[in-house]
Scaffold this active site. Structure first.
Site, PDB file in Angstrom:
ATOM      1  CE  LYS A 131      27.417   5.848  11.234  1.00  0.00           C
ATOM      2  NZ  LYS A 131      27.687   7.245  10.950  1.00  0.00           N
TER       3      LYS A 131
HETATM    4  C1  LIG Z   1      27.473   8.686  11.362  1.00  0.00           C
HETATM    5  C2  LIG Z   1      26.677   9.620  10.537  1.00  0.00           C
HETATM    6  C3  LIG Z   1      27.233  10.778   9.986  1.00  0.00           C
HETATM    7  C4  LIG Z   1      28.578  11.301  10.377  1.00  0.00           C
HETATM    8  O1  LIG Z   1      29.632  10.462  10.094  1.00  0.00           O
HETATM    9  P1  LIG Z   1      31.103  10.855  10.611  1.00  0.00           P
HETATM   10  O2  LIG Z   1      32.013  10.024   9.768  1.00  0.00           O
HETATM   11  O3  LIG Z   1      31.153  10.487  12.067  1.00  0.00           O
HETATM   12  O4  LIG Z   1      31.283  12.312  10.408  1.00  0.00           O
HETATM   13  C5  LIG Z   1      26.478  11.528   9.111  1.00  0.00           C
HETATM   14  N1  LIG Z   1      25.225  11.175   8.801  1.00  0.00           N
HETATM   15  C6  LIG Z   1      24.632  10.091   9.330  1.00  0.00           C
HETATM   16  C7  LIG Z   1      23.244   9.740   8.912  1.00  0.00           C
HETATM   17  C8  LIG Z   1      25.338   9.282  10.229  1.00  0.00           C
HETATM   18  O5  LIG Z   1      24.741   8.217  10.781  1.00  0.00           O
END
Ligand SMILES: *Cc1c(COP(=O)(O)O)cnc(C)c1O
Length: 385
Positions: free
Chosen positions: A187
């Protein structure tokens, strides 16, 4: 990197500063939630320009779960979720026994379509979980108006939406009941694993802080600072184990300082791609409509039906030529769990079902070199011209 080394789809942008922050933390002896997590919460609040509560957690999924739990959503309640998302956005609705109502998306932005959402409203609809897909926000005024008109709680899935503004307001500082960010390795702020739940509602914050750590009424920060004996605590509910370790928070704090610089780099890559692909048989992603209006977490092309190759072949050929691509997302209604549990049909989601055939995500990470960006362009053009 050698000229022909593989360009991965995503790679975190880690410098010596992040590495030093981790080694300092490990040397300090404080490995679990502690001073780094507390400082990260304060610094994150400043970064999203809010004085609301920032509650660090070990994933966005955990933060989303805490939000629906704290809102009291339960069996019989319905929650609107776009089909164009990761399963986290909907699975957490199931964690509390409520029903995700899967909604089609806008064909250009791939964000939730409010007209389609309006058609799914019933007297059981209690909340909406919009996703700011790829880092282009759902317009703040549209979201607020829809939620107010239909008296819905709002939990923003902001996993792609840091740092970015909608209607000049940072995502995280709006009127929503809760906004949840992800610090997963790929991210825009990468801590390895991690997340942040932001809420201005004291009741949601108090409940989420308790449920974050086993339903213990005083969390680990208080346990080491309060004058009460440190062994004393009370379990008030069967909570979860969702606290953010200080090692991850240490990485997050450094990434936070670099977040705007990293966004600028992704934004420059997006500009280069938009220019380089303008004449190709593809639908380009929408750019920002205001300053700082796109985080550019993802760069998603839609191949036109008249493109020389289809999406699956495109991804394979890119891989053969050393460029990693991905697909965001396989819509919820096409996954067996949601399809079979809720009897969802592709024709009920005409936009997402069609767009899914053509969507491909290209590498767009801030540590990409100019040479890597140009190689992606060369490979993409060689396959589509
Ligand atoms: C990556 C993602 C999540 C989950 O994030 P985590 O920190 O891995 O739990 C939730 N929603 C979207 C749209 C994502 O891309």
């Amino acid at each position: 990197m050698g000229q022909h080394s593989f360009i991965p789809f995503a790679l975190p942008d880690i410098t010596e500063a992040e590495i030093n922050a981790v080694t300092d933390t490990v040397r300090s002896g404080w490995l679990t939630t502690g001073p780094n997590a507390a400082a990260f919460e304060d610094e994150f609040a400043a970064a999203v320009e809010t004085d609301a509560h920032c509650i660090s957690v070990n994933s966005a999924t955990a933060g989303l779960h805490l939000a629906v739990e704290a809102l009291g959503l339960t069996s019989g309640d319905e929650v609107l979720v776009p089909t164009w998302t990761f399963t986290s956005s909907a699975e957490i609705v199931r964690y509390v026994g409520a029903t995700p109502i899967v909604v089609d998306v806008d064909p250009q932005t791939l964000n939730i379509d409010f007209a389609a959402a309006a058609e799914k409203l019933t007297d059981r609809t209690k909340a909406i979980i919009p996703v700011h897909f790829a880092g282009l926000p759902v317009p703040r005024h549209e979201l607020d108006t829809f939620a107010r008109t239909h008296q819905l709680a709002v939990i923003e899935d902001a996993a792609h939406a840091f740092p970015v503004r909608s209607d000049r307001t940072m995502i995280g500082s709006g009127a929503s009941d809760a906004v949840v960010f992800s610090f997963y390795a790929t991210k825009t702020l990468a801590a390895g694993e991690g997340g942040m739940l932001v809420t201005a509602n004291d009741d949601i914050a108090n409940r989420a802080r308790v449920m974050r750590l086993h339903g213990i009424s005083r969390d680990v920060f208080d346990r080491y600072t309060s004058r009460k004996p440190s062994w004393q605590y009370d379990v008030v509910a069967p909570g979860f184990k969702y606290n953010l370790p200080d090692t991850s928070a240490a990485i997050g704090r450094v990434q936070l300082e670099r977040a705007v610089e990293m966004r600028q780099k992704r934004s420059a890559i997006a500009d280069r791609y938009l220019q380089a692909f303008a004449d190709l048989p593809v639908q380009l992603p929408s750019g920002p409509t205001e300053p700082e209006g796109h985080s550019w977490h993802l760069f998603v092309l839609r191949l036109h039906p008249e493109a020389p190759i289809d999406r699956d072949t495109f991804i394979q050929r890119c891989a053969d030529k050393g460029v990693g691509c991905s697909v965001h997302f396989i819509p919820l209604h096409l996954h067996s769990y949601y399809r079979d549990t809720y009897n969802l049909k592709p024709e009920d989601y005409p936009v997402a079902s069609k767009q899914f055939q053509h969507a491909v995500s290209l590498p767009i990470w801030s540590a990409m070199t100019a040479e890597q960006v140009e190689r992606v362009i060369t490979v993409v053009r060689s396959l589509l011209v």
